[in-house]
Design an enzyme around this catalytic site. Structure first.
Site: not given
Length: 243
Positions: A23, A71
């Site tokens: 991330d 996503n």
């Protein structure tokens, strides 16, 4: 291709299986006034560094959360850029994985990806299938809740078709239906960028894993950062509910 610097010696207590939620690519780019795509490109370089370090330090399995089932909600151009980077990684790094005896695994329904990406992934899986060394598992279009739903459905189908008795369904039966069934148990789960949540990643597998949240943005996470994470793991006491 240049090789990464060798990390310092691995700790005496080494996890068998480490998973990483990668991330911070977007924030890394924003800090440098660059487009998000630049952060994702830098993130690919971090993947190279960390996977090489993991092999050098003797990890049996490394799982990377590359593309979650959520996503798809990102802008279309960003999803397209991520697909291009996945193709770039496979085309440029597959020969090294084959040479280093790495077994590539994919978690998730990657067949939803564009046909050319699916073809490249299939080829990479086939070319590394006979390897006997460390496992590199890439989570692509993966979501832990969907994985558990699929496992439950398979057990329900066996109950209806084959008469599987409900009382025989235990933790081992569920684990045998998970996508990680042939990976070592998860020992350490790392998330970069300072966020402290699992984001639908390996929820069952993380039940007794050690969790480590670090502030480092993923493009800056390197061999030294991995070594520090393994040092932290080695200092922890794992009791599994006992004393």
């Amino acid at each position: 291709m240049a090789t990464a610097a060798m990390p310092r010696e691995a700790p005496a207590v080494l996890p068998r299986h480490v998973a990483i939620i990668m991330d911070g690519n977007g924030r890394w780019a924003a800090q440098r006034h660059l487009p998000r795509a630049a952060g994702h490109r830098a993130g690919v370089e971090a993947v190279r560094s960390v996977t090489r370090a993991a092999r050098a330090m003797g990890l049996e399995a490394l799982t990377l959360y590359a593309f979650s089932s959520e996503n798809w909600r990102r802008p279309e151009d960003e999803v397209g850029a991520l697909m291009k980077l996945l193709k770039f990684f496979i085309r440029n790094d597959l020969a090294e994985l084959v040479r280093e005896n790495v077994r590539l695994r994919v978690l998730g329904d990657y067949r939803r990806f564009p046909a050319d990406v699916v073809e490249l992934v299939d080829d990479a899986l086939e070319r590394t299938a006979a390897n006997t060394g460390p496992i590199l598992a890439i989570a692509l279009n993966y979501g832990a809740q969907a994985e558990l739903v699929t496992a439950a459905r398979r057990l329900a189908e066996r109950a209806a078709r084959d008469g599987l008795a409900p009382e025989t369904i235990d933790a081992a039966a569920i684990e045998a239906e998970l996508e990680t069934r042939d990976l070592p148990p998860l020992d350490l789960l790392i998330r970069t960028s300072g966020e402290q949540r699992l984001s639908n990643f390996l929820l069952w597998q993380a039940a007794y894993a050690e969790l480590l949240f670090v502030d480092t943005l993923w493009p800056d996470f390197d061999a030294a950062a991995l070594a520090a994470a393994l040092d932290s793991f080695g200092k922890r006491q794992r009791r599994y509910g006992g004393l």
